[in-house]
Design a protein around this motif. Structure first.
Motif, short mmCIF file in Angstrom:
data_model
loop_
_atom_site.label_atom_id
_atom_site.label_comp_id
_atom_site.label_asym_id
_atom_site.label_seq_id
_atom_site.Cartn_x
_atom_site.Cartn_y
_atom_site.Cartn_z
N MET A 54 0.80 -1.23 0.00
CA MET A 54 0.00 0.00 0.00
C MET A 54 0.83 1.28 0.00
N PRO A 55 1.91 1.36 0.79
CA PRO A 55 2.69 2.62 0.74
C PRO A 55 3.26 2.91 -0.64
N PHE A 56 3.62 1.86 -1.38
CA PHE A 56 4.20 2.08 -2.70
C PHE A 56 3.13 2.49 -3.71
N VAL A 57 1.91 1.98 -3.55
CA VAL A 57 0.80 2.44 -4.41
C VAL A 57 0.53 3.92 -4.14
N LEU A 58 0.54 4.30 -2.86
CA LEU A 58 0.33 5.70 -2.51
C LEU A 58 1.46 6.58 -3.05
N LEU A 59 2.70 6.09 -2.95
CA LEU A 59 3.83 6.84 -3.48
C LEU A 59 3.71 7.02 -5.00
N GLY A 60 3.34 5.93 -5.69
CA GLY A 60 3.16 6.03 -7.14
C GLY A 60 2.06 6.99 -7.51
N ALA A 61 0.94 6.96 -6.76
CA ALA A 61 -0.16 7.88 -7.03
C ALA A 61 0.26 9.32 -6.79
N LEU A 62 1.05 9.54 -5.73
CA LEU A 62 1.51 10.90 -5.43
C LEU A 62 2.45 11.42 -6.51
N LEU A 63 3.42 10.58 -6.93
CA LEU A 63 4.33 10.99 -8.00
C LEU A 63 3.56 11.25 -9.29
N SER A 65 0.47 12.29 -9.57
CA SER A 65 -0.25 13.56 -9.46
C SER A 65 0.69 14.74 -9.57
N LEU A 66 1.88 14.64 -8.97
CA LEU A 66 2.85 15.73 -9.07
C LEU A 66 3.27 15.94 -10.53
N CYS A 103 4.26 -1.95 -7.26
CA CYS A 103 2.89 -1.64 -6.84
C CYS A 103 2.50 -0.20 -7.19
N GLY A 104 3.46 0.71 -7.20
CA GLY A 104 3.16 2.09 -7.52
C GLY A 104 3.54 2.49 -8.93
N MET A 105 3.99 1.52 -9.74
CA MET A 105 4.50 1.85 -11.07
C MET A 105 3.38 2.20 -12.05
N ILE A 106 2.24 1.51 -11.99
CA ILE A 106 1.20 1.69 -13.00
C ILE A 106 0.62 3.10 -12.98
N PRO A 107 0.21 3.65 -11.82
CA PRO A 107 -0.30 5.03 -11.86
C PRO A 107 0.73 6.03 -12.33
N LEU A 108 2.00 5.82 -11.99
CA LEU A 108 3.05 6.73 -12.43
C LEU A 108 3.23 6.66 -13.94
N SER A 193 -6.88 22.41 -11.12
CA SER A 193 -5.86 23.41 -10.82
C SER A 193 -6.41 24.82 -10.95
N ALA A 194 -7.28 25.04 -11.95
CA ALA A 194 -7.85 26.36 -12.16
C ALA A 194 -8.83 26.72 -11.06
N ARG A 195 -9.52 25.72 -10.47
CA ARG A 195 -10.56 26.01 -9.48
C ARG A 195 -10.02 26.09 -8.06
N GLY A 196 -9.11 25.20 -7.70
CA GLY A 196 -8.72 25.15 -6.30
C GLY A 196 -7.24 25.27 -6.03
N GLY A 197 -6.44 25.54 -7.01
CA GLY A 197 -5.02 25.64 -6.78
C GLY A 197 -4.32 24.31 -7.00
N ARG A 198 -3.00 24.38 -7.11
CA ARG A 198 -2.23 23.19 -7.45
C ARG A 198 -2.21 22.17 -6.31
N LEU A 199 -2.16 22.64 -5.07
CA LEU A 199 -2.13 21.70 -3.94
C LEU A 199 -3.41 20.88 -3.88
N VAL A 200 -4.56 21.55 -4.06
CA VAL A 200 -5.84 20.82 -4.07
C VAL A 200 -5.87 19.83 -5.23
N SER A 201 -5.37 20.24 -6.39
CA SER A 201 -5.34 19.37 -7.55
C SER A 201 -4.50 18.12 -7.28
N VAL A 202 -3.34 18.31 -6.65
CA VAL A 202 -2.48 17.16 -6.32
C VAL A 202 -3.18 16.20 -5.38
N LEU A 203 -3.83 16.75 -4.34
CA LEU A 203 -4.52 15.89 -3.37
C LEU A 203 -5.67 15.11 -4.00
N VAL A 204 -6.46 15.79 -4.83
CA VAL A 204 -7.60 15.13 -5.46
C VAL A 204 -7.15 14.05 -6.43
#
Length: 329
Positions: A54-63, A65-66, A103-108, A193-204
């Motif tokens: 799970m941590p690696f899936v989360l890391l892949g999803a975060l990368l 989104s960034l 585990c985190g490779m596919i979303p990246l 990004s246009a509606r809520g800023g880049r940080l909100v976009s990354v989180l969503v």
């Protein structure tokens, strides 16, 4: 309207709530079911695999989104060489910069492809990234302290398999195998990004990617834990003693165990005095490239026909490569 809670998982809530209510009402009246040794082994295996991955899936999803929010599309196209051979070498070495588990490779990779990464380079990165990185190299070297050449051989075989499969994909696949729903997502990159800023976009986007890949991860963990709990180890070891049987056994074991690439070397080391070195290589190379979890994730990313074609190429290349490598080990 997009929210932090992905609407895609709503259909899963009804059966989930049903199972929870069933467990609360029915299981207390049958406590013997929870004390069963098989149930205990299944729960232990499932939780262990899930917590490991799970941590690696989360890391892949975060990368992912960034990359989606902060990296312009033209940057990816600019970095990747135009010629296939240099581009494949580039894909093999990306794991050093992005040391993400399988585990985190596919979303990246999904995000990189939407940014302009060619298919064959993405496949090379999917296959080589979980192995050709400093973390996995250090773990393998630690597991085989008395046989360090196995760590070098693992890196070399992973590089050769990834490059060979990438070249075959480059030569044989001309149309995009991405699912249509995935391709359409690229048109929504800048709305949040246009509606809520880049940080909100990354989180969503991280939340969306995590839940999208997480459901396939959970299915894979359930199947893997079931196989670990109920398969007959004795009969499988007998098959492994047959000519070339050890290779098929270790490759099958890598597929069903679905271990993280940072820990599978320690499992392989327990077979060091039982199976040939080539079969241990097959175990350590196939597992990060193709197992229960990431095969389900790849089926969610690619069309079914291409996914099975890719599975065949990976299995064949690892089997042939590990058998050939055994002559030099």
């Amino acid at each position: 309207m997009t929210s932090f809670f992905p609407l895609k998982i709503l259909p899963l809530l009804v059966p989930a709530v049903f199972l929870i209510v069933l467990g609360i009402v029915w299981l207390p009246e049958h406590p013997e079911l929870l004390e069963n040794a098989y149930i205990h082994s299944f729960k232990t295996a499932f939780i262990g695999i899930l917590l490991e991955a799970m941590p690696f899936v989360l890391l892949g999803a975060l990368l992912s989104s960034l990359l989606r929010v902060f990296v312009p599309d033209e940057w990816i196209s600019r970095w990747i060489p135009r010629r296939p051979v240099p581009a494949i070498l580039f894909g093999c070495l990306l794991g050093i910069l992005f040391p993400v588990c399988e585990c985190g490779m596919i979303p990246l990779v999904r995000r990189l492809m939407q940014k302009g990464m060619p298919l064959y380079v993405a496949i090379v990165f999917i296959l080589s990234g979980p192995i050709l990185n400093p973390v996995v190299y250090g773990a393998t070297l630690t597991a085989f302290r008395t046989h360090p050449w196995l760590a070098y051989a693992r890196m070399g075989l992973a590089f050769a398999v990834a490059a060979a499969v990438g070249l075959i994909i480059y030569a044989t696949v001309t149309k995009s195998p991405l699912r249509l729903s995935i391709r359409r997502e690229s048109g929504e990159a800048h709305q949040l990004s246009a509606r809520g800023g880049r940080l909100v976009s990354v989180l969503v986007h991280t939340s969306d990617e995590f839940f999208e890949m997480g459901k396939y991860l959970i299915i894979g963990c359930v199947l893997t834990a079931g196989i670990q709990t109920f398969m007959d180890h004795g009969s499988l070891e007998a098959i492994g003693g047959m000519p070339l049987g050890s290779y098929l056994f270790m490759m099958g074991l890598a597929f069903v165990l679905s271990l993280c690439s940072t820990s599978d070397a320690f499992v392989a080391a327990t077979f060091l005095h039982t199976f040939p070195s080539g079969s241990l290589l097959a175990f350590m190379v196939l597992g990060p490239m193709l197992d229960f979890k990431n095969s389900l994730m790849m089926l969610s990313l690619f069309k079914t026909r291409f996914a099975f074609y890719l599975f065949f190429l990976i299995f064949s290349a690892v089997f042939i490569g590990s058998v050939l490598a055994s002559f030099w080990l």
